[in-house]
Write a protein that holds these residues in place. Structure first.
Motif, PDB file in Angstrom:
ATOM      1  N   LYS A  64       8.731  -2.681   0.919  1.00 37.97           N
ATOM      2  CA  LYS A  64       8.045  -3.933   1.228  1.00 37.97           C
ATOM      3  C   LYS A  64       6.768  -4.049   0.408  1.00 37.97           C
ATOM      4  CE  LYS A  64       8.600  -7.557   3.865  1.00 37.97           C
ATOM      5  NZ  LYS A  64       9.830  -8.347   3.777  1.00 37.97           N
ATOM      6  N   TYR A  65       6.262  -5.285   0.281  1.00 33.21           N
ATOM      7  CA  TYR A  65       4.967  -5.499  -0.353  1.00 33.21           C
ATOM      8  C   TYR A  65       4.277  -6.676   0.322  1.00 33.21           C
ATOM      9  CZ  TYR A  65       5.941  -9.916  -2.736  1.00 33.21           C
ATOM     10  OH  TYR A  65       6.196 -11.233  -3.004  1.00 33.21           O
ATOM     11  N   TRP A  66       2.963  -6.736   0.156  1.00 35.15           N
ATOM     12  CA  TRP A  66       2.212  -7.917   0.585  1.00 35.15           C
ATOM     13  C   TRP A  66       0.899  -7.965  -0.197  1.00 35.15           C
ATOM     14  CZ3 TRP A  66       3.012  -3.617   3.542  1.00 35.15           C
ATOM     15  CH2 TRP A  66       1.899  -2.904   3.983  1.00 35.15           C
ATOM     16  N   LEU A  67       0.292  -9.148  -0.225  1.00 37.19           N
ATOM     17  CA  LEU A  67      -0.961  -9.374  -0.957  1.00 37.19           C
ATOM     18  C   LEU A  67      -2.107  -9.478   0.039  1.00 37.19           C
ATOM     19  CD1 LEU A  67       0.348 -12.130  -3.415  1.00 37.19           C
ATOM     20  CD2 LEU A  67       0.520  -9.647  -3.632  1.00 37.19           C
ATOM     21  N   ASP A  68      -3.254  -8.926  -0.333  1.00 34.51           N
ATOM     22  CA  ASP A  68      -4.414  -8.907   0.551  1.00 34.51           C
ATOM     23  C   ASP A  68      -5.636  -9.413  -0.215  1.00 34.51           C
ATOM     24  OD1 ASP A  68      -6.113  -8.391   2.700  1.00 34.51           O
ATOM     25  OD2 ASP A  68      -6.530  -6.355   1.994  1.00 34.51           O
ATOM     26  N   MET A  69      -6.106 -10.611   0.142  1.00 27.92           N
ATOM     27  CA  MET A  69      -7.282 -11.208  -0.506  1.00 27.92           C
ATOM     28  C   MET A  69      -8.539 -10.835   0.273  1.00 27.92           C
ATOM     29  SD  MET A  69      -6.053 -12.849  -3.098  1.00 27.92           S
ATOM     30  CE  MET A  69      -7.392 -13.953  -3.543  1.00 27.92           C
ATOM     31  N   ARG A  70      -9.550 -10.392  -0.471  1.00 29.85           N
ATOM     32  CA  ARG A  70     -10.817 -10.012   0.147  1.00 29.85           C
ATOM     33  C   ARG A  70     -11.976 -10.617  -0.633  1.00 29.85           C
ATOM     34  NH1 ARG A  70     -10.321  -3.632   1.902  1.00 29.85           N
ATOM     35  NH2 ARG A  70      -8.514  -3.871   3.288  1.00 29.85           N
ATOM     36  N   GLU A  71     -13.174 -10.503  -0.042  1.00 27.46           N
ATOM     37  CA  GLU A  71     -14.383 -11.014  -0.717  1.00 27.46           C
ATOM     38  C   GLU A  71     -14.607 -10.302  -2.043  1.00 27.46           C
ATOM     39  OE1 GLU A  71     -16.618 -13.386   0.001  1.00 27.46           O
ATOM     40  OE2 GLU A  71     -15.497 -14.079   1.751  1.00 27.46           O
ATOM     41  N   SER A  72     -14.390  -9.001  -2.029  1.00 27.68           N
ATOM     42  CA  SER A  72     -14.669  -8.196  -3.224  1.00 27.68           C
ATOM     43  C   SER A  72     -13.555  -8.230  -4.257  1.00 27.68           C
ATOM     44  CB  SER A  72     -14.932  -6.748  -2.812  1.00 27.68           C
ATOM     45  OG  SER A  72     -13.806  -6.241  -2.095  1.00 27.68           O
ATOM     46  N   GLY A  73     -12.425  -8.819  -3.925  1.00 31.23           N
ATOM     47  CA  GLY A  73     -11.309  -8.850  -4.866  1.00 31.23           C
ATOM     48  C   GLY A  73      -9.989  -9.022  -4.138  1.00 31.23           C
ATOM     49  N   ALA A  74      -8.949  -8.444  -4.699  1.00 30.57           N
ATOM     50  CA  ALA A  74      -7.609  -8.575  -4.118  1.00 30.57           C
ATOM     51  C   ALA A  74      -6.873  -7.250  -4.246  1.00 30.57           C
ATOM     52  CB  ALA A  74      -6.842  -9.696  -4.810  1.00 30.57           C
ATOM     53  N   ARG A  75      -5.899  -7.081  -3.367  1.00 32.18           N
ATOM     54  CA  ARG A  75      -5.053  -5.888  -3.402  1.00 32.18           C
ATOM     55  C   ARG A  75      -3.583  -6.295  -3.360  1.00 32.18           C
ATOM     56  NH1 ARG A  75      -5.989  -1.904   1.409  1.00 32.18           N
ATOM     57  NH2 ARG A  75      -5.876  -3.866   2.566  1.00 32.18           N
ATOM     58  N   VAL A  76      -2.771  -5.499  -4.059  1.00 29.60           N
ATOM     59  CA  VAL A  76      -1.328  -5.567  -3.866  1.00 29.60           C
ATOM     60  C   VAL A  76      -0.946  -4.248  -3.208  1.00 29.60           C
ATOM     61  CG1 VAL A  76       0.936  -5.789  -4.920  1.00 29.60           C
ATOM     62  CG2 VAL A  76      -1.013  -6.976  -5.917  1.00 29.60           C
ATOM     63  N   ILE A  77      -0.324  -4.338  -2.050  1.00 30.68           N
ATOM     64  CA  ILE A  77       0.085  -3.142  -1.313  1.00 30.68           C
ATOM     65  C   ILE A  77       1.610  -3.114  -1.271  1.00 30.68           C
ATOM     66  CG2 ILE A  77      -0.048  -1.914   0.894  1.00 30.68           C
ATOM     67  CD1 ILE A  77      -2.647  -3.623   1.380  1.00 30.68           C
ATOM     68  N   PHE A  78       2.197  -1.978  -1.614  1.00 29.04           N
ATOM     69  CA  PHE A  78       3.648  -1.882  -1.516  1.00 29.04           C
ATOM     70  C   PHE A  78       4.051  -0.505  -0.996  1.00 29.04           C
ATOM     71  CE2 PHE A  78       2.412  -0.864  -5.828  1.00 29.04           C
ATOM     72  CZ  PHE A  78       3.196   0.217  -6.211  1.00 29.04           C
ATOM     73  N   ILE A  79       5.143  -0.515  -0.244  1.00 25.46           N
ATOM     74  CA  ILE A  79       5.638   0.672   0.441  1.00 25.46           C
ATOM     75  C   ILE A  79       6.870   1.200  -0.288  1.00 25.46           C
ATOM     76  CG2 ILE A  79       6.482   1.611   2.627  1.00 25.46           C
ATOM     77  CD1 ILE A  79       3.626   0.544   2.808  1.00 25.46           C
ATOM     78  N   THR A  80       6.848   2.495  -0.604  1.00 23.49           N
ATOM     79  CA  THR A  80       7.978   3.109  -1.295  1.00 23.49           C
ATOM     80  C   THR A  80       8.462   4.339  -0.540  1.00 23.49           C
ATOM     81  OG1 THR A  80       6.469   4.392  -2.693  1.00 23.49           O
ATOM     82  CG2 THR A  80       7.288   2.320  -3.583  1.00 23.49           C
ATOM     83  N   GLU A  81       9.658   4.749  -0.867  1.00 21.68           N
ATOM     84  CA  GLU A  81      10.265   5.936  -0.274  1.00 21.68           C
ATOM     85  C   GLU A  81       9.447   7.176  -0.645  1.00 21.68           C
ATOM     86  OE1 GLU A  81      14.677   8.094  -0.474  1.00 21.68           O
ATOM     87  OE2 GLU A  81      14.180   6.419  -1.800  1.00 21.68           O
ATOM     88  N   TYR A  82       9.285   8.083   0.309  1.00 18.60           N
ATOM     89  CA  TYR A  82       8.568   9.335   0.046  1.00 18.60           C
ATOM     90  C   TYR A  82       9.577  10.451  -0.168  1.00 18.60           C
ATOM     91  CZ  TYR A  82       5.768  13.512   0.779  1.00 18.60           C
ATOM     92  OH  TYR A  82       5.173  14.740   0.627  1.00 18.60           O
ATOM     93  N   MET A  83       9.431  11.151  -1.275  1.00 18.86           N
ATOM     94  CA  MET A  83      10.332  12.259  -1.583  1.00 18.86           C
ATOM     95  C   MET A  83       9.509  13.528  -1.744  1.00 18.86           C
ATOM     96  SD  MET A  83      13.079  10.412  -4.062  1.00 18.86           S
ATOM     97  CE  MET A  83      14.060  11.885  -4.162  1.00 18.86           C
ATOM     98  N   SER A  84       9.827  14.511  -0.930  1.00 25.56           N
ATOM     99  CA  SER A  84       8.993  15.707  -0.855  1.00 25.56           C
ATOM    100  C   SER A  84       9.547  16.897  -1.629  1.00 25.56           C
ATOM    101  CB  SER A  84       8.828  16.114   0.618  1.00 25.56           C
ATOM    102  OG  SER A  84      10.093  16.338   1.210  1.00 25.56           O
ATOM    103  N   SER A  85      10.715  16.741  -2.251  1.00 32.63           N
ATOM    104  CA  SER A  85      11.351  17.905  -2.892  1.00 32.63           C
ATOM    105  C   SER A  85      10.874  18.148  -4.312  1.00 32.63           C
ATOM    106  CB  SER A  85      12.877  17.729  -2.879  1.00 32.63           C
ATOM    107  OG  SER A  85      13.337  17.655  -1.553  1.00 32.63           O
ATOM    108  N   GLY A  86      10.070  17.257  -4.870  1.00 35.05           N
ATOM    109  CA  GLY A  86       9.505  17.503  -6.194  1.00 35.05           C
ATOM    110  C   GLY A  86      10.287  16.876  -7.326  1.00 35.05           C
ATOM    111  N   SER A  87       9.701  16.969  -8.506  1.00 39.75           N
ATOM    112  CA  SER A  87      10.287  16.338  -9.695  1.00 39.75           C
ATOM    113  C   SER A  87      11.251  17.277 -10.399  1.00 39.75           C
ATOM    114  CB  SER A  87       9.179  15.928 -10.671  1.00 39.75           C
ATOM    115  OG  SER A  87       8.556  17.079 -11.218  1.00 39.75           O
ATOM    116  N   LEU A  88      12.036  16.691 -11.287  1.00 36.75           N
ATOM    117  CA  LEU A  88      12.951  17.471 -12.115  1.00 36.75           C
ATOM    118  C   LEU A  88      12.174  18.448 -12.990  1.00 36.75           C
ATOM    119  CD1 LEU A  88      15.788  18.040 -13.229  1.00 36.75           C
ATOM    120  CD2 LEU A  88      15.482  16.095 -14.769  1.00 36.75           C
ATOM    121  N   LYS A  89      11.018  18.027 -13.513  1.00 35.19           N
ATOM    122  CA  LYS A  89      10.191  18.899 -14.349  1.00 35.19           C
ATOM    123  C   LYS A  89       9.799  20.166 -13.582  1.00 35.19           C
ATOM    124  CE  LYS A  89       8.380  18.425 -17.927  1.00 35.19           C
ATOM    125  NZ  LYS A  89       8.840  18.900 -19.249  1.00 35.19           N
TER     126      LYS A  89
END
Length: 496
Positions: A104-129
């Motif tokens: 998911k994602y959503w936009l957040d407007m604030r006095e100091s600026g703006a944010r784009v927030i997005f939610i991604t899958e968490y993978m704890s097993s590490g990278s191929l490297k």
């Protein structure tokens, strides 16, 4: 900006009070489903993301990643807002077992600026490297079967991305952006805004993953194929020796390729890293290279067919069926006129190996690459998760780009009440005329009409317009019988 898979930057073996402090909820999504925690996760070489925190998906009960991109200048954000929305709406449609899930994602407007927030899958097993480094440190070599499976999964993801309309070019495929699940499943981070990640090349140690034409012209699938070829080579040799240089030279890549003993593997990798981009094969072509054919196509197709139709089969049917076979009976035979034939008996197939293979197919380790749809259809509101409804007002659903022309030849539905009896859960199975299946589910309320549900299925290209009235009638009959009975109801109908 790229979506990649983070790793935790803080250890889990700290003091109890530190653990409690890290689990403190800092912020919630507008719908309340996602809860941001204090614990930070490392995004590695992903530019543009100012912070990435561990978060909790309160609906599924799993950990996810809360990513934030900051815009200090509102004018810059406003100028990019439409493009950002389009980009994230496209990412919402990416659905593949070998691609890190974007939730998911959503936009957040604030006095100091703006944010784009997005939610991604968490993978704890590490990278191929990381895996390759550990393997080399333990003085082990790469298992050839694992190499084939991993190459197949990476190529399946690339073939999916490249066949989207418009095609999605990853543009940052390295051993740092490929990740391994505990069950052997490979996942790649999906590219968000290709064209804004040029400064990835500043990462000197990864320069050799980039094709020579990268950034010089409009990039196409060939740059991903080059990067995949380098990844496949590193998987095979564990590490390409740079002899102390900051950048891996071409000579080292050539030497590593020539060191491979298997001529098919060598030819496979060399075809990917050709200097001339036009001569590189596509991901789809590579999936059918002889070196990757570990599983016979018919066996793979049969396994996927069984998995997709499990709802029609009794539990443990495979185990019960294998017990009833005579181990000496012939299940298949190949006859030759000029030499003795070949017989395959049931005793040649281990039930345990078959169970493990079916489990691997279910987990996505053996993708059915030549039957994958070119692009997933967006899920309509009525057929999406109920807690997501609050966000659909803020995140408009994109219009469908296609219409369904295939006819439905069989329909099957399940209706069940939740424990409180406040909602009815509908599971709808559709068998199309080309023998492919669709499974859809949603929670329906007493006010929902069968006609509206059928119209949404047409609108989002799940069924053809010609089947709309018949499906509406089928759903109306099912709901009527279910509501009069007050218990679970199952029904099947054949269509002509």
């Amino acid at each position: 900006m790229t979506m990649s898979v983070p790793e935790r930057s803080s250890g889990s073996g700290g003091k109890e009070e530190e653990s409690e402090d890290e689990s403190e909820i800092l912020e919630e999504s507008p719908c309340g489903r996602w809860q941001k925690r204090k614990e930070q996760v490392s995004q590695g070489n992903v530019p543009g993301i100012e912070s990435a925190s561990l978060a909790m998906d309160t609906e599924e009960g799993v950990e996810v990643v809360w990513n934030e991109v900051q815009f200090s200048d509102k004018k810059v954000f406003k100028a990019l807002e439409d493009k950002i929305k389009e980009m994230f709406e496209n990412l919402m449609q990416v659905e593949h077992p070998n691609i890190v899930k974007f939730h998911k994602y959503w936009l957040d407007m604030r006095e100091s600026g703006a944010r784009v927030i997005f939610i991604t899958e968490y993978m704890s097993s590490g990278s191929l490297k990381q895996f390759l480094k550990k393997t080399k440190k333990n003085h082990k070599t790469m298992n050839v079967k694992a190499w084939k499976r991993w190459c197949t999964q990476i190529l399946s993801a690339l073939s999916y991305l490249h066949s989207c309309d418009p095609p999605i070019i990853h543009g940052n495929l390295t051993c740092d952006t490929i990740f391994i699940q505990h069950n052997g499943l490979i996942k790649i981070g999906s590219e968000a805004v290709h064209g804004q990640v040029r400064h990835h090349r500043d990462e000197q140690r990864n320069l050799h993953f980039f094709a020579p034409e990268y950034g010089l012209a409009e990039d196409d699938y060939a740059i991903d194929i080059f990067s995949f070829g380098i990844c496949a080579l590193e998987m095979a040799v564990l590490e390409i020796q740079a002899n102390g240089d900051a950048v891996v030279p071409k000579e080292a890549i050539t030497h590593a390729g020539q060191s491979l003993e298997d001529p098919l593997m060598r030819e496979f990798i060399q075809s990917c890293v050709r200097h001339d981009a036009k001569k590189r094969p596509t991901a789809h072509d590579l999936l059918f290279h002889r070196v990757l054919f570990e599983v016979h196509s018919l066996k793979l197709l049969a396994a996927h067919c069984l998995i997709n139709n499990q709802y029609l089969l009794p539990e443990n049917c495979v185990e019960e069926k294998t017990k009833s076979f005579d181990p000496n009976a012939v299940m298949a035979e190949i006859q030759h006129t000029d030499r003795p034939g070949v017989q395959l008996r049931y005793s040649h197939v281990s039930p345990l190996e078959l169970d493990k293979f079916l489990e691997d197919v279910k987990n996505g380790i053996y993708p059915l690459m030549n039957f994958a749809p070119p692009r997933p259809h967006p899920m309509p509101r009525a057929l999406s998760l109920s807690q997501e409804h609050m966000e659909t007002v803020k995140t408009p659903t994109p219009e469908p780009q296609e219409t369904e022309t295939r006819k439905v030849v069989q329909m099957h539905c399940n209706l069940e009440s939740n424990e409180e009896g406040t909602k009815t859960h509908l599971t709808l199975f559709l068998k199309m005329e080309d023998k492919l299946h669709r499974q859809l589910s949603c929670d329906i309320l007493p006010a929902d009409s069968s006609k509206d549900l059928a119209n949404e299925l047409v609108h989002f290209a799940f069924i053809s317009e010609e089947d709309c009235d018949m499906l509406a009638g089928f759903l109306e009959e099912a709901l009527s019988k279910y509501r009069s009975g007050g218990t679970g109801w199952t029904g099947i109908t054949m269509m002509h």
